[in-house]
Design an enzyme around this catalytic site. Structure first.
Site, PDB file in Angstrom:
ATOM      1  N   GLN A  20      45.418  30.646  31.444  1.00  0.00           N
ATOM      2  CA  GLN A  20      44.621  31.902  30.669  1.00  0.00           C
ATOM      3  C   GLN A  20      44.824  31.750  29.246  1.00  0.00           C
ATOM      4  OE1 GLN A  20      46.977  34.191  34.020  1.00  0.00           O
ATOM      5  NE2 GLN A  20      45.076  35.225  33.787  1.00  0.00           N
ATOM      6  N   HIS A 115      51.247  28.777  38.466  1.00  0.00           N
ATOM      7  CA  HIS A 115      50.595  30.065  38.134  1.00  0.00           C
ATOM      8  C   HIS A 115      49.129  29.669  38.671  1.00  0.00           C
ATOM      9  CE1 HIS A 115      50.735  34.104  36.212  1.00  0.00           C
ATOM     10  NE2 HIS A 115      49.407  34.005  36.688  1.00  0.00           N
ATOM     11  N   ASN A 159      53.619  32.022  41.452  1.00  0.00           N
ATOM     12  CA  ASN A 159      53.189  33.369  41.200  1.00  0.00           C
ATOM     13  C   ASN A 159      52.323  33.937  42.254  1.00  0.00           C
ATOM     14  OD1 ASN A 159      52.657  35.542  39.053  1.00  0.00           O
ATOM     15  ND2 ASN A 159      50.563  34.739  39.682  1.00  0.00           N
ATOM     16  N   GLU A 160      52.677  34.854  43.003  1.00  0.00           N
ATOM     17  CA  GLU A 160      51.800  35.594  43.913  1.00  0.00           C
ATOM     18  C   GLU A 160      51.247  34.904  44.998  1.00  0.00           C
ATOM     19  OE1 GLU A 160      48.902  37.588  41.619  1.00  0.00           O
ATOM     20  OE2 GLU A 160      50.312  39.086  40.906  1.00  0.00           O
TER      21      GLU A 160
HETATM   22  C1  FCB Z   1      47.869  38.937  38.520  1.00  0.00           C
HETATM   23  C2  FCB Z   1      48.071  37.521  38.031  1.00  0.00           C
HETATM   24  C3  FCB Z   1      47.888  37.394  36.496  1.00  0.00           C
HETATM   25  C4  FCB Z   1      46.687  38.207  35.852  1.00  0.00           C
HETATM   26  C5  FCB Z   1      47.033  39.698  36.456  1.00  0.00           C
HETATM   27  C6  FCB Z   1      45.828  40.589  35.728  1.00  0.00           C
HETATM   28  O1  FCB Z   1      47.361  38.882  39.715  1.00  0.00           O
HETATM   29  O2  FCB Z   1      49.336  37.017  38.291  1.00  0.00           O
HETATM   30  O3  FCB Z   1      47.595  35.922  36.061  1.00  0.00           O
HETATM   31  O4  FCB Z   1      45.449  37.773  36.154  1.00  0.00           O
HETATM   32  O5  FCB Z   1      46.725  39.748  37.598  1.00  0.00           O
END
Ligand code: FCB
Length: 445
Positions: A20, A115, A159-160
C-alpha cells in the site's frame, strides 16, 4: 476536563503495509490483479504508491517528530523471496535498512509477515487454497526470524485471515476473484494454521531480545473485528445472517488460537473442522483492527451497510467509537493483552478524523479503565495509500500524499497534531481535545 493517562510504556504509532505504501511491487498477485479492467475503482494501480520504498527514512522522521514510539509495517514476501527458496540479497538488505532507520528514530518495529499480497509463484501454485502454502509460509517465516530476529521482537504473522479470505474467495473482489464460500473457509483455515506454525517457528528461531525488555518474541496476528448487526432488527433473515456472520467471522477466528480448534461453517458451504495442538495458545497478544459496525441485510446487494443516519467516513463506513470499546472488551476475552494493530478513518479532507481520533482513543481509555489490558495503539495510517480495490479513494493518512509526485513533502493534517499531542503526553489532554474538537478558534488554544 481531566487528563486520561495511558499505562507506562504504551505503544503509540501508525500502521502501514508494504504494497500500500512502497510502490514498485511488481512481483505479487495484486500487481497482476490491478491490470484487470474493472478490478480497481477508477482503474487505478498501486504504481509508485507513496514512494515509501525510497522515502521511508523521511517518513519515519515525521512519525518520530510526532511522538510516535512504534511503527507497524509489513515485509513484502515477493521482494524477499521472488522464487521459492531463493532470497533476494538486495531486498533482504533493504528491510535491514528500514529496520535500522526505525531504530534511529526510536520507533519499535511491529512486523507483519503476510498482509494480503502473495508472490506470483505462490499464487500460481494455488495460493492459500493449496495446502502447500502452510509449508511455504513457514519457510519464509523461518528465514525472517533468523535474518531479522536481532532487530525485531514484535511479529504479526498474518493480517485479517477472514477479510483476506472473504474478499478474495467469497465476494470475489480481490485476487484470485473466486466466489465460493467453501473455498473461502479453506483459506481461513490455512491462514490460521499458518499462523500457528509461524508462532512456533518465531519462538524457536528468534532468540534475540532486540529491545532489551526480556522477551525475544511477542507474536500474534491481526483480526478485523467489526460489529455485525441485523439492519432490520425485526427481520428474521437479517438476524440469522448476522448471527452466522458473527459466528464465522468473529467467534470462530477468535477461538482458534485459544484452544487450537478450527471450526468454520456457514450455511451452504462445506464445514471445515480441524484440531491443531500447535495452534492452541499460539498468541502473545490479540491484534485488533477496528473500524466500524456493519448492518446486515439478508440477500441484498450490498449486504452490509452503515446504520442509516450514522456519521460515515469517505468509504461509507460508520464511525462508531463505542463499538471500539466493545471490540476491545471482546478481544480481551481471549485472555491475552490486546494490541490495537489498526484503527482509522478514511477522510480526505480531515473533517471528521480529528474528532473521531479523540473519540476512538477516549473509548479505548474507557476499555482500559474497565480492565482491558491494552499494549498500544497503531493508527491506520501514517500516509494516504493504495486502499486495495478502492484505489486511492480511501484516504486514511495522518499525512496526505501527493500521488502525482511522491517526492513532494507530505501534507501534515490536523489529525497528525491531535495524535502527536496524545502520544507525547501518553494521555488524552485538554491540549489534544482543543485540537481535535475542530474549529480554528479551538485550534488556536
Ligand atoms: C484493513 C486492512 C488495511 C487497510 C485498512 C483500511 O482491513 O488491513 O490494509 O486497507 O483496512
Amino acid at each position: 476536563m481531566s487528563d486520561l493517562p495511558f499505562p507506562p510504556g504504551f505503544l503509540w504509532g501508525a500502521a502501514t503495509s508494504a504494497h500500500q505504501v512502497e510502490g514498485g511491487n511488481t512481483r505479487n498477485d495484486w500487481w497482476r490483479f490491478e491490470l484487470v479492467p474493472g478490478a480497481i475503482r477508477g482503474g487505478e494501480k498501486s504504481g509508485e504508491a507513496c514512494g515509501h520504498y525510497a522515502r521511508f527514512d523521511a517518513d519515519f522522521a515525521l512519525a518520530a517528530a510526532d511522538g510516535h514510539n512504534a511503527h507497524r509495517l509489513s515485509f513484502e514476501w515477493s521482494r524477499i523471496e521472488p522464487r521459492p527458496g531463493q532470497f533476494d540479497a538486495a531486498e533482504v538488505a533493504h528491510y535491514h535498512d528500514v529496520l535500522a532507520s526505525l531504530k534511529r528514530h526510536g520507533l519499535t518495529p511491529i512486523v507483519t509477515l503476510h498482509h494480503f499480497t502473495n508472490p506470483l509463484w505462490l499464487a500460481d501454485e494455488g495460493g492459500w487454497e493449496d495446502r502447500r502454502v502452510v509449508d511455504r509460509f513457514e519457510a519464509f517465516v523461518r528465514f525472517c526470524a533468523r535474518e531479522y530476529g536481532g532487530e525485531v521482537d514484535w511479529w504479526c504473522t498474518v493480517n485479517e485471515p477472514e477479510v483476506f479470505a472473504f474478499r478474495g474467495w467469497s465476494e470475489g473482489v480481490w485476487p484470485p476473484r473466486v466466489r465460493d464460500d467453501s473455498r473461502a473457509l479453506t483459506v481461513i483455515a490455512h491462514q490460521l494454521e499458518a499462523h500457528g506454525r509461524a508462532y512456533r517457528v518465531l519462538h524457536a528461531e528468534d532468540r534475540w531480545d532486540a529491545d532489551g525488555d526480556g522477551a525475544a518474541v511477542r507474536a500474534g496476528f491481526a483480526k478485523h473485528r467489526p460489529q455485525l448487526e441485523a439492519l432490520r432488527a425485526w427481520h428474521p433473515l437479517d438476524r440469522l445472517v448476522a448471527h452466522f456472520e458473527r459466528r464465522v467471522f468473529n467467534e470462530a477466528v477468535d477461538r482458534a488460537p485459544v484452544d487450537g480448534v478450527i471450526d468454520l461453517s456457514i450455511p451452504g458451504a462445506t464445514r471445515v473442522r480441524r484440531v491443531l495442538p500447535e495452534l492452541a495458545g499460539a498468541f502473545d497478544w490479540y491484534g485488533l483492527n477496528y473500524y466500524t459496525r456493519w448492518m446486515v441485510k439478508a440477500f441484498a446487494d450490498p449486504s452490509h451497510v452503515a446504520r442509516p443516519g450514522a456519521p460515515r467516513n469517505d468509504l461509507d463506513w460508520e464511525i462508531f467509537p463505542d463499538g471500539f470499546e466493545q471490540a476491545l472488551r471482546a478481544a480481551a476475552r481471549s485472555g491475552k493483552p490486546v494490541l490495537v494493530t489498526e484503527n482509522g478513518v478514511a477522510d480526505a479532507h480531515d473533517a471528521l478524523r480529528p474528532r473521531a481520533l479523540l473519540d476512538f482513543i477516549t473509548a479505548m481509555h474507557r476499555a482500559i479503565a474497565g480492565g482491558v489490558p491494552v499494549l498500544g495503539y497503531l493508527h491506520w495510517s501514517l500516509l494516504d495509500n493504495f486502499e486495495w480495490s478502492d484505489g486511492f479513494h480511501g484516504r486514511f493518512g495522518l499525512y496526505g500524499v501527493d500521488f502525482t509526485d511522491t517526492a513532494r513533502p507530505r501534507q501534515r493534517r490536523t489529525s497528525a497534531e491531535v495524535f502527536a499531542r496524545i502520544a507525547r503526553a501518553n494521555a488524552v489532554t485538554d491540549a489534544a481535545r482543543a485540537w481535535g474538537s475542530g474549529g480554528t478558534a479551538a485550534r488556536g488554544a
